[in-house]
Structures are given as C-alpha cells and as structure tokens.
Write an enzyme that holds these catalytic residues in place. Structure first.
Site, mmCIF file in Angstrom:
data_model
loop_
_atom_site.group_PDB
_atom_site.id
_atom_site.type_symbol
_atom_site.label_atom_id
_atom_site.label_comp_id
_atom_site.label_asym_id
_atom_site.label_seq_id
_atom_site.Cartn_x
_atom_site.Cartn_y
_atom_site.Cartn_z
ATOM 1 N N THR A 160 -4.138 -11.400 11.202
ATOM 2 C CA THR A 160 -2.880 -10.837 11.715
ATOM 3 C C THR A 160 -3.124 -10.600 13.196
ATOM 4 O O THR A 160 -4.266 -10.529 13.619
ATOM 5 C CB THR A 160 -2.550 -9.506 11.013
ATOM 6 O OG1 THR A 160 -1.947 -9.745 9.748
ATOM 7 C CG2 THR A 160 -1.622 -8.632 11.800
ATOM 8 N N ASP A 180 2.111 -5.532 4.940
ATOM 9 C CA ASP A 180 2.440 -4.329 5.703
ATOM 10 C C ASP A 180 2.952 -4.629 7.106
ATOM 11 O O ASP A 180 3.567 -3.757 7.738
ATOM 12 C CB ASP A 180 1.201 -3.436 5.824
ATOM 13 C CG ASP A 180 0.075 -4.150 6.562
ATOM 14 O OD1 ASP A 180 -0.187 -5.333 6.249
ATOM 15 O OD2 ASP A 180 -0.536 -3.533 7.448
HETATM 16 N N1 ASP Z 1 -1.938 -7.192 6.875
HETATM 17 C C1 ASP Z 1 -1.574 -8.568 6.718
HETATM 18 C C2 ASP Z 1 -0.793 -8.767 5.463
HETATM 19 O O1 ASP Z 1 -1.082 -8.155 4.502
HETATM 20 C C3 ASP Z 1 -2.718 -9.496 6.693
HETATM 21 C C4 ASP Z 1 -3.829 -9.185 7.609
HETATM 22 O O2 ASP Z 1 -3.773 -8.318 8.437
HETATM 23 O O3 ASP Z 1 -4.832 -9.854 7.505
HETATM 24 O O4 ASP Z 1 0.091 -9.568 5.427
#
Ligand code: ASP
Length: 325
Positions: free
Chosen positions: A194, A225
């Site tokens: 992300t 999230d």
């Molecule tokens: N938080 C992100 C999600 O759950 C993924 C990530 O941060 O790696 O979509």
C-alpha cells in the site's frame, strides 16, 4: 503474521513536512542493494513531489496527494500502476484522502477506471464528504464518477508497462515488476503493500492520503482499510494525520486510526498511541504499520511487520528506510 515488537522512527520535523510509506510487509524478496535503492528512489521521488507542492505554498492535502500520486505513478509499489492483481487477474484500486483543516474526506474502493485513484478520492471529497456524501464510491459507481469527471483512465498497458520498467518483487507490494533480464517470475501471492502520505503545512494543518491495489490475489470485491476513514486514513485538525498499511481486516476491526487519535486525546504521546493501536491490530492476528504527523511536526513511522518502506522530508533534508534500524 509476525509477532514482532513495534519498531518506530520518531522525531520532530520543521514545517512544512511530508512523510510517505510504501507498504509494510516481509520484504523477503528484496535481493540486493539495487532493489533497496530502486524502492528508496521511489520514496524520494514521492517526497520530492509532496515537497514541491508544499514549498509552492500548497496545503497539507496538496502535499499528501502529490506524494501519493507519485507513488501510484512509479509502478514500484502496490498502488496505481504497480497494483497487484485480484484472484481473477483484475485490478481494483482503493484510495482515500482526509484533510484536518477543512474536514474534507473522500474515497473510492474497488475502482478500475482511474490512472490515479488518489486524485479521484480527492475529487469525491471535493463534491461530497460529510454529512451529505457521497464519501466513499465503490466499483462501477466510482468508475462512472471518475470517467464523468474527466480523470485519465488506467490502461492495461500502463499496468503492464510498469512491470516491464525494471522493477521487482519486494515482498510487500506483491508485484514482480522486474523487467527483462531481471530474472524473477511474478509470484502468485505476497504479503502486503500500500502507499500513503501525511503532510503538515506551514500553518500547521495536517492531511493524509492512502492508496492501494489491495492484497495480492484477494477475492474480487474485497476491500481493506485503505479507503476507510478511522482505519487506514485519518486527519483531525489540531491533533494528527495518519496513513496505515498492513492486514486491512485487522486495521478495520481495530478502528486503527481512530484508536490512535483516541489514545492521543487520553494523553498518550504519538509514539505510545501508535504502538498501542498496533498492539490492538496484533491482538487480532494482524500486522502492519503507519506514518503519523502532528500539527507541530512531531512524527512517528511505526510497524510491527518485518519491514515498512518509509521516508520523511522537511527543510533540513530527507530520510528513507525500509528495514528496522
Ligand atoms: N492495508 C491494505 C489492504 O488491506 C494492504 C496493505 O497495506 O498491504 O488492502
């Protein structure tokens, strides 16, 4: 899922300042210094984009959005052009913005249209937000909004082009973007990824922006999230701006960013507040991290995963890191 102690870089930046992250994860596919430099350069370019906006007199929201747009464009992280595919080979983008000073907040999720999901999220905030909405546009509705508002489209070539550009699998974004001669097959799945930015402008206003392609190989329609205010993105005037990364379901259930802000309001320091919220994520079996900044320029970049790509910049200079120090 790891059960590691919380690692934190904390300090005080002069105003204005911008911080970025490029995802939390294992980084088990970082092979050599070339890989590290390639990611670090992506972080530095994003810091430069955010800094340019702030130095030109832009708001904290401008700084955060420009930094995230640069990360989306880089193809080096799991967002925008570097997004990882869903289990059926599609691409679904989640992105969000929140501005402390104005309370502007907007997001898109499971969008497939926009080349820069973060710009569309900001546009949703511009036309909607609280209390009347829309605040979060999903799927086909998000795509129609992006198209109607004239936002450039993400083409298959742009996604493929990023992969051919010479990148690599890094164990956080999940994409094997190593180009010809790079020698890596694209993996079936990975751990995390992300991007995000938080910024504070010369007036002490704070803002946050988060963008992701989701979890590698995720079920179509799954949303984490990143587009959820109070979870993966948060900005509250006079208190804090936060962008998170990691196991999205755990961050949602923990109410991660709200929890950080609530702990701040209970008198915790920023580092304590973030560490406590990460413990709540860990108690749910999740891991990850976040960047956070206050109106005074206090910051923390914290994670309980093995690594988190992160960096910050103010008038004194810049720092980028991937691993614990
Ligand atoms: N938080 C992100 C999600 O759950 C993924 C990530 O941060 O790696 O979509």
């Amino acid at each position: 899922v790891t059960n590691l102690p919380v690692q934190a870089d904390s300090g005080r930046l002069s105003l204005p300042a911008v911080l970025v992250h490029g995802g939390a994860g294992t980084f088990d596919r970082i092979h050599d210094t070339r890989d590290i430099e390639w990611l670090s350069e992506g972080l530095r370019n994003a810091l430069a984009a955010g800094w340019r906006a702030l130095a030109a007199g832009g708001t904290a929201l401008d700084g955060a959005v420009e930094a995230v747009a640069a990360l989306e464009d880089s193809g080096r992280f799991n967002a925008g052009r570097g997004s990882v595919p869903t289990s059926d080979g599609g691409f679904e983008f989640d992105a969000s913005v929140m501005d402390g000073a104005t309370g502007m907040v907007g997001a898109v999720c499971a969008a497939t249209w926009p080349a820069n999901p973060i710009r569309v999220a900001r546009d949703v905030a511009t036309v909607g937000g609280v209390p009347d909405g829309p605040l979060l546009l999903a799927g086909a509705g998000a795509d129609r909004f992006a198209e109607a508002r004239g936002w450039p489209r993400m083409t298959p070539e742009m996604l493929a082009g990023a992969r051919a550009f010479g990148g690599q699998e890094i164990g956080l974004g999940g994409t094997d973007q190593r180009g010809p001669g790079g020698g890596h097959e694209r993996p079936e799945s990975s751990t995390a990824g992300t991007v995000g930015a938080v910024a504070v402008d010369t007036n002490g206003n704070v803002a946050a922006a988060t963008s992701t392609g989701g979890r590698s190989g995720q079920m179509p329609g799954r949303v984490g999230d990143a587009p959820i205010p109070g979870a993966g993105v948060w900005a509250a005037a006079d208190r804090v701006a936060i962008s998170a990364t990691g196991a999205g379901e755990a961050f949602i259930v923990a109410g991660y960013s709200h929890l950080v802000d609530w702990r701040l309001q209970q008198g915790a320091s920023l580092a304590e507040a973030v560490a406590g919220a990460l413990e709540a994520v860990a108690a749910l079996g999740g891991d990850g991290g976040s960047i956070a900044v206050t109106p005074a320029g206090s910051f923390t970049a914290s994670f309980n995963s093995r690594a988190m790509a992160r960096g910050w910049r103010d008038a004194e200079g810049e720092v980028t890191r991937l691993f614990p120090v």
